[in-house]
Design an enzyme around this catalytic site. Sequence first.
Site, PDB file in Angstrom:
ATOM      1  CG  PHE A  18      -0.928   7.584  11.421  1.00  0.00           C
ATOM      2  CD1 PHE A  18      -1.229   7.234  10.109  1.00  0.00           C
ATOM      3  CD2 PHE A  18      -1.904   7.370  12.401  1.00  0.00           C
ATOM      4  CE1 PHE A  18      -2.475   6.699   9.770  1.00  0.00           C
ATOM      5  CE2 PHE A  18      -3.138   6.843  12.077  1.00  0.00           C
ATOM      6  CZ  PHE A  18      -3.420   6.514  10.771  1.00  0.00           C
ATOM      7  CB  THR A  46       6.655   8.962  17.285  1.00  0.00           C
ATOM      8  OG1 THR A  46       5.849  10.140  17.312  1.00  0.00           O
ATOM      9  CG2 THR A  46       7.019   8.571  18.693  1.00  0.00           C
ATOM     10  CG  LEU A  74      -2.334  16.546  14.694  1.00  0.00           C
ATOM     11  CD1 LEU A  74      -3.059  17.877  14.609  1.00  0.00           C
ATOM     12  CD2 LEU A  74      -2.281  15.922  13.308  1.00  0.00           C
ATOM     13  CB  THR A 107       5.042  16.735  24.374  1.00  0.00           C
ATOM     14  OG1 THR A 107       6.388  16.297  24.393  1.00  0.00           O
ATOM     15  CG2 THR A 107       4.600  17.034  22.961  1.00  0.00           C
ATOM     16  CG  ASN A 145       6.347  26.779  24.298  1.00  0.00           C
ATOM     17  OD1 ASN A 145       6.421  27.776  25.023  1.00  0.00           O
ATOM     18  ND2 ASN A 145       7.146  25.735  24.439  1.00  0.00           N
ATOM     19  CE1 TYR A 163      -1.099  10.993  23.634  1.00  0.00           C
ATOM     20  CE2 TYR A 163      -3.161   9.931  24.222  1.00  0.00           C
ATOM     21  CZ  TYR A 163      -2.372  10.584  23.289  1.00  0.00           C
ATOM     22  OH  TYR A 163      -2.871  10.826  22.025  1.00  0.00           O
ATOM     23  NE  ARG A 215      -1.622   4.436  17.941  1.00  0.00           N
ATOM     24  CZ  ARG A 215      -2.546   4.791  18.827  1.00  0.00           C
ATOM     25  NH1 ARG A 215      -3.569   4.019  19.059  1.00  0.00           N
ATOM     26  NH2 ARG A 215      -2.440   5.923  19.466  1.00  0.00           N
TER      27      ARG A 215
HETATM   28  N1  UDP Z   1      -3.958  -4.723  21.776  1.00  0.00           N
HETATM   29  C1  UDP Z   1      -3.844  -6.107  21.600  1.00  0.00           C
HETATM   30  N2  UDP Z   1      -2.741  -6.590  20.967  1.00  0.00           N
HETATM   31  C2  UDP Z   1      -1.761  -5.784  20.475  1.00  0.00           C
HETATM   32  C3  UDP Z   1      -1.870  -4.390  20.646  1.00  0.00           C
HETATM   33  C4  UDP Z   1      -2.982  -3.900  21.312  1.00  0.00           C
HETATM   34  O1  UDP Z   1      -4.730  -6.883  22.016  1.00  0.00           O
HETATM   35  O2  UDP Z   1      -0.792  -6.320  19.897  1.00  0.00           O
HETATM   36  C5  UDP Z   1      -5.154  -4.191  22.435  1.00  0.00           C
HETATM   37  C6  UDP Z   1      -4.858  -3.241  23.606  1.00  0.00           C
HETATM   38  O3  UDP Z   1      -4.721  -3.962  24.806  1.00  0.00           O
HETATM   39  C7  UDP Z   1      -6.094  -2.362  23.571  1.00  0.00           C
HETATM   40  C8  UDP Z   1      -6.500  -2.296  22.105  1.00  0.00           C
HETATM   41  O4  UDP Z   1      -5.862  -3.410  21.496  1.00  0.00           O
HETATM   42  O5  UDP Z   1      -7.141  -2.951  24.306  1.00  0.00           O
HETATM   43  C9  UDP Z   1      -6.074  -1.008  21.407  1.00  0.00           C
HETATM   44  O6  UDP Z   1      -4.716  -0.799  21.673  1.00  0.00           O
HETATM   45  P1  UDP Z   1      -3.882   0.365  20.974  1.00  0.00           P
HETATM   46  O7  UDP Z   1      -2.525   0.329  21.603  1.00  0.00           O
HETATM   47  O8  UDP Z   1      -3.973   0.253  19.515  1.00  0.00           O
HETATM   48  O9  UDP Z   1      -4.640   1.709  21.347  1.00  0.00           O
HETATM   49  P2  UDP Z   1      -5.356   2.299  22.658  1.00  0.00           P
HETATM   50  O10 UDP Z   1      -6.769   2.433  22.259  1.00  0.00           O
HETATM   51  O11 UDP Z   1      -5.198   1.341  23.797  1.00  0.00           O
HETATM   52  O12 UDP Z   1      -4.668   3.580  22.901  1.00  0.00           O
END
Ligand code: UDP
Length: 315
Positions: free
Chosen positions: A11, A35, A71, A90, A97, A143, A184
């Site tokens: 992305f 991904t 990235l 990774t 690397n 992560y 996300r």
């Molecule tokens: N979240 C949510 N519903 C969704 C996906 C994510 O409420 O369908 C919430 C998740 O629990 C988090 C926030 O949105 O608190 C951001 O989640 P994301 O996975 O986008 O990124 P993060 O900042 O957690 O890596």
Amino acid sequence: MHILVTGGAGFIGSHLCKSLIEKGNNVICLDNYLTGSKENISHLKDSKNFKVLEHDIINPITLEIDQIYNLACPASPVYYQNDPIRTIHTNVIGITNMLELAKLKKARILQASTSEIYGDPEVHPQTENYWGNVNPIGIRSCYDEGKRVAESLMLDYHRQYQVDIKIVRIFNTYGPKMSPTDGRVVSNFIMQTLLNQEITVYGEGRQTRSFCYVSDLVEGLQSMMNIENFQGPVNLGNPTEYTILNLAKKIIHLTGSKSKIGYKPLPVDDPNRRQPNISLAKQKLSWFPRVDIDEGLNKTIQYFSNLMVKEKMQK
Ligand code: UDP
């Protein structure tokens, strides 16, 4: 400049490749397509200063380059938790690397680190001198800890071998070319509203995030890469903070959707609040985000809606 972008078909990577090409650089996009997608870079493949290489940074590679943007790593919780051991590898073996390559070619290397290194932060907003509150054995640690080790390795290669390093800590970023299935919050909510499905708010939706539009982020990455005498780490993100519930309401409003909000369990170790302090980026890079959330979300909604039309036509 000959520039390597690892994760270049992802992305953020694909937007970065485009911007670097437009500025006249020769770009090598490296990706293993775990991904990232070929579709993300299909519009660039005819540029004569663009090369694509299918490779996994877990394996060493030698290339003639002046700069490396690292990235490469699955970035959404759903994807990086899918194969956590590979995620750690990774982040740890992959960056080693890339640092070896930077050392060999005397290239400058920028590491895409993350706000996740702050974990569930006790300091708010987060400043770069905060050491974080990370669960070292939780489901996010592949992560979070992987990215923390990568930062250590960056500094160790700098101190031990004088490798020219840059570290940016990227906060939540959104925009066209996000994967509709990466789980996300922005991609989920937009897809759900476009399909008039229930919006899946996790927990009570009181947790916060701060969302940066991808074009702002990509400018910040390049500013950091090209500034002298500053290694970072530096936060890059948009400091405007939203609760997840308010984000859901905003997306319903912008799409004019009939979707209703539904509540699902909060994932384990989900950070409660997140907002970057970007004073350092402003001071050192004269960088700050310019795209406001409504404008950015509208462009992203348009992207996902075009994607759905395209998919329907292919069926
Ligand atoms: N979240 C949510 N519903 C969704 C996906 C994510 O409420 O369908 C919430 C998740 O629990 C988090 C926030 O949105 O608190 C951001 O989640 P994301 O996975 O986008 O990124 P993060 O900042 O957690 O890596």
